[in-house]
Design an enzyme around this catalytic site. Structure first.
Site, PDB file in Angstrom:
ATOM      1  CE  LYS A 170      -0.178  -0.181   5.103  1.00 56.23           C
ATOM      2  NZ  LYS A 170      -0.880  -0.317   6.159  1.00 56.23           N
ATOM      3  NE  ARG A 201      -6.389   1.382  11.755  1.00 60.04           N
ATOM      4  CZ  ARG A 201      -5.376   0.918  11.260  1.00 60.04           C
ATOM      5  NH1 ARG A 201      -4.219   1.568  11.808  1.00 60.04           N
ATOM      6  NH2 ARG A 201      -4.918   0.113  10.360  1.00 60.04           N
ATOM      7  CE1 TYR A 229      13.590  31.231   4.121  1.00 62.76           C
ATOM      8  CE2 TYR A 229      13.290  28.907   4.284  1.00 62.76           C
ATOM      9  CZ  TYR A 229      13.348  30.119   3.427  1.00 62.76           C
ATOM     10  OH  TYR A 229      12.829  30.155   2.052  1.00 62.76           O
ATOM     11  CG  MET A 277       8.924  23.252  -0.207  1.00 55.61           C
ATOM     12  SD  MET A 277       7.896  24.378  -1.220  1.00 55.61           S
ATOM     13  CE  MET A 277       7.034  25.188   0.208  1.00 55.61           C
TER      14      MET A 277
HETATM   15  C1  LIG Z   1      -0.182  -1.529   6.793  1.00 53.97           C
HETATM   16  C2  LIG Z   1      -1.320  -2.794   7.197  1.00 53.97           C
HETATM   17  C3  LIG Z   1      -0.187  -3.866   7.432  1.00 53.97           C
HETATM   18  C4  LIG Z   1       1.062  -3.932   7.417  1.00 53.97           C
HETATM   19  O1  LIG Z   1       1.591  -3.386   8.496  1.00 53.97           O
HETATM   20  P1  LIG Z   1       3.075  -3.613   8.972  1.00 53.97           P
HETATM   21  O2  LIG Z   1       3.386  -3.106  10.447  1.00 53.97           O
HETATM   22  O3  LIG Z   1       3.739  -2.646   8.065  1.00 53.97           O
HETATM   23  O4  LIG Z   1       3.561  -5.024   8.820  1.00 53.97           O
HETATM   24  C5  LIG Z   1      -1.168  -5.071   7.840  1.00 53.97           C
HETATM   25  N1  LIG Z   1      -2.545  -4.887   7.973  1.00 53.97           N
HETATM   26  C6  LIG Z   1      -3.171  -3.817   7.810  1.00 53.97           C
HETATM   27  C7  LIG Z   1      -4.881  -3.893   7.817  1.00 53.97           C
HETATM   28  C8  LIG Z   1      -2.568  -2.704   7.330  1.00 53.97           C
HETATM   29  O5  LIG Z   1      -3.087  -1.674   7.013  1.00 53.97           O
END
Ligand SMILES: *Cc1c(COP(=O)(O)O)cnc(C)c1O
Length: 368
Positions: free
Chosen positions: A37, A131, A261, A309
């Site tokens: 992801k 979540r 800065y 930046m």
């Molecule tokens: C990002 C994510 C993972 C992977 O997590 P890591 O700690 O990077 O291994 C696994 N499951 C879900 C639902 C995630 O959002």
């Protein structure tokens, strides 16, 4: 010597391959989903996914269906799970692309069932993270509806899954127990999920009870440690990312010169200032002003003054640093380079954020 990009994130696909093989070895018979992801945690989703699949990844994981479709468009046919969806999403493309859909609530389940074709579904339950995923009060109706849709041929419930809060051993084991209750209820309702999973990197490595059939590993695949008390090397992993840039200017300055800065830094003596063309626009945290570590020609320095930046300054004293020399911000600490963890410590965040936030101006290159 071939010219290197001005700003470069160089990804060692050999390290990715090593990490996948090593994690597969440590997990034994448990399937490994490699999570790519958010552009593969900043490393590039497609190249990482290809290297991971070649090294034995059983599944790929992404957040968005668009990310999954990108993998399919690249010709990757490995099973993929996508788990966070636009409330208005139509799921037809996901079904057509043979993408498993993580489903977290009843209305979403109905939408997935309404897509053309039979959707592969993995039901997500919240076991204590608060979540995504169905709350336990919703499980009976959630599973019931899934059975109805499955019997009508609209979906196939392939998996049941959850996610750990990493709040401590006791809490993790409470979540494992809650997940077992969800599994029992799903089965007694008439579902037959083949793949049960709840662990990410931390759970996979430290909570064996949370492994079930599959572990979803992101951070570890990139060679980074999710633990404060264990380095990458301690876990048998190799960081895959090297972030560097060509020094864009070098000049001699007198003692007492203000740098960047606000003059948060002043030169203590006559010295050379080297300019690194990376700033917060590229994901270098401004919070690391006066702290972030940099290696130039094998020597260690820190950011002098504020990160801007597009650039920051390094006070290299009387060292022989020339325009075009490489400044390495992130590399393998086992090779003496500053690490993603060092930058996280310098800016009050975690290594996950440091690598994921690297911006689009940085050219990604890949070595095998
Ligand atoms: C990002 C994510 C993972 C992977 O997590 P890591 O700690 O990077 O291994 C696994 N499951 C879900 C639902 C995630 O959002």
């Amino acid at each position: 010597m071939t010219a290197r990009p001005f700003r470069e994130a160089r990804i060692d696909l050999g390290a990715i391959a090593h990490n996948v093989r090593e994690l597969k070895r440590q997990m034994g018979d448990t399937l490994v989903m490699v999570v790519v992801k958010s552009r593969g945690y900043g490393h590039g989703a497609v190249p990482v996914a290809r290297a991971a699949v070649e090294s034995g990844a059983d599944w790929l994981g992404v957040v968005e269906i668009t990310e999954a479709l990108e993998l399919r468009a690249a010709g990757i046919t490995t099973p993929v799970l996508a788990w966070l969806h636009d409330p208005g999403a139509a799921f037809d493309e996901a079904v057509a692309g043979n993408i498993d859909i993580g489903v977290s609530y009843l209305e979403q389940l109905d939408r997935v069932a309404a897509a053309s074709g039979t959707a592969n579904v993995q039901l997500k339950v919240d076991t204590g993270l608060g979540r995504n995923g169905a709350a336990d009060s919703e499980w009976p109706e959630f599973f019931d509806r899934a059975v109805t849709h499955e019997r009508a041929g609209r979906i196939r419930v392939r998996g049941l899954w959850s996610h750990l809060a990493n709040a401590g051993e006791l809490q993790d084991l409470e979540q494992v127990a809650a997940f077992r209750r969800a599994i029992e209820l799903a089965k007694s309702t008439g579902l037959k999920p083949e793949i049960l999973h709840m662990a990410a990197t931390a759970g996979a490595l430290r909570v064996p009870q949370s492994r079930f059939d599959l572990v979803r590993i992101g951070l570890g695949v990139y060679g980074l440690s999710p633990f404060d008390d264990a380095t990458s090397a301690d876990l048998g992993l190799r960081p895959a990312l090297e972030l560097s840039a060509a020094i864009a200017s070098v000049k001699r300055m007198p003692a007492g010169s203000g740098v960047s800065y606000g003059y948060d830094y002043r030169t203590a003596a006559e010295t050379s200032l080297a300019l690194v063309p990376l700033g917060y626009g590229d994901g270098v945290p401004r919070h690391a002003s006066n702290r972030g570590p940099v290696s130039i020609n094998g020597r260690s320095y820190r950011v002098a003054g504020r990160v801007a930046m597009d650039q920051f300054v390094v006070d290299v004293g009387d060292d022989d640093v020339k325009i075009g020399d490489r400044a390495v911000l992130i590399g393998d600490p086992a090779a003496g380079m500053p690490s993603a963890e060092d930058w996280a410590a310098a800016s009050g965040t975690i290594n996950y954020e440091i690598v994921t936030r690297l911006g689009g101006r940085i050219e990604r290159t890949y070595i095998a």
